[in-house]
Scaffold this motif. Sequence first.
Motif: not given
Length: 394
Positions: A344-355, A311-317
């Motif tokens: 899984x739980x994480x993704x990394x977005x290409x966001x600049x630190x000032x943003x 259920x946890x895995x499905x919800x994250x999807x």
Amino acid sequence: MSQFDSLTPRPADALLGLMAAFRADPREEKIDLGVGVYRDDAGQTTIMKAVREAERRLAETSQTKVYESPRGNQDFTAAIDRFIFADDETANRQGFATPGGSGALSLGMNFIKRITPDATVWISDPSWPNHPHIARTASLNVASYAYAQPADPGIDLDKLMESLSAAKPGDAIIIQGPCHNPTGIDLDTAQWKALGAFCAEKGLMPFIDMAYHGFAQSLDEDVLGVRAFLGEVPEALFSYSCSKNFGLYRDRAGCLLLKASSETGAQNAGTHLADIARALWSMPPAHGPAIVSTILGDEALTTMWKTELVEMQDRMGTLRRALAESIHPNSNSYDPSVLTSQNGMFSQLPLAKPVIEELREKEGLYIPGSGRINIAGLSMAQTSRVAELLSPHL
């Protein structure tokens, strides 16, 4: 004058600082995508039903709080061993209960330092910040190998192995299991197998870190690549965390497994691991491992836990798909569909630190400076607003 006055203060942990800032923020519409814990749609990290039942049974039957041993609960470590290796040929393996996955990493790093004092630990770029921190605290050298960037559809294995060209025999390599932190981008089974052959040829000591077992595809599928890798290498270290898939964050249930190429080697290594564990924490926690061994030792509880995990895995999807469908990038350089290919739980977005700072200060959207977001920190009701805030910057 204190002997400590001359110490240079260390900077606060960035993620812990972000957590404190979020708690102090009075805005009702604030959203925390930083801290790596699973939350339900109400924003709560509840105790799993199987865990609650296991604790009830333990409370009724436990007769003592005496130490177990530096190796900890061996029913627990045997259960995790079966998860990973799926066989009963344990003569060449050792298992130690540890204070969470970080404890397993610390025990393994100190063991690497003992057997190869000048070893370098190779860590993926990017990786979980505590990986290099633990390695350096164990007085090991640290280097990085190429892994994946936020917008990549997968891993360039040739580039990864080329970046390890300077690694020497006896060096260690940390390889995260399914649901890579922070990218969510994983090796496929063929890549796992090829990387295993590469490590064997180079004489590297693999240290596999599995912290999100069951969060990618399933308990069985999540270990297929790892087993393919382990079939190629004569020896390896393996850290396992039950914080996420059992929800035992504060109970610190972790495990270090060691695979040796001989029974004698395994026995000798076990004495050194016990010696190091004695110095690090003397005796490991008992309650968390007892919960896990109780669940995995009872068919009904195991079934209950697996159902909750699915259920946890499905919800994250579902959250991944909803966020990907709602993001409309401001440029053609980012394809939000990559989110749905990650795990899984994480993704990394290409966001600049000032943003990232602007989103936190103006909109109450809390994201670490790396751009890593915790998908499991979202609710379905928040996905549209988060996508709206992110889209102009992608």
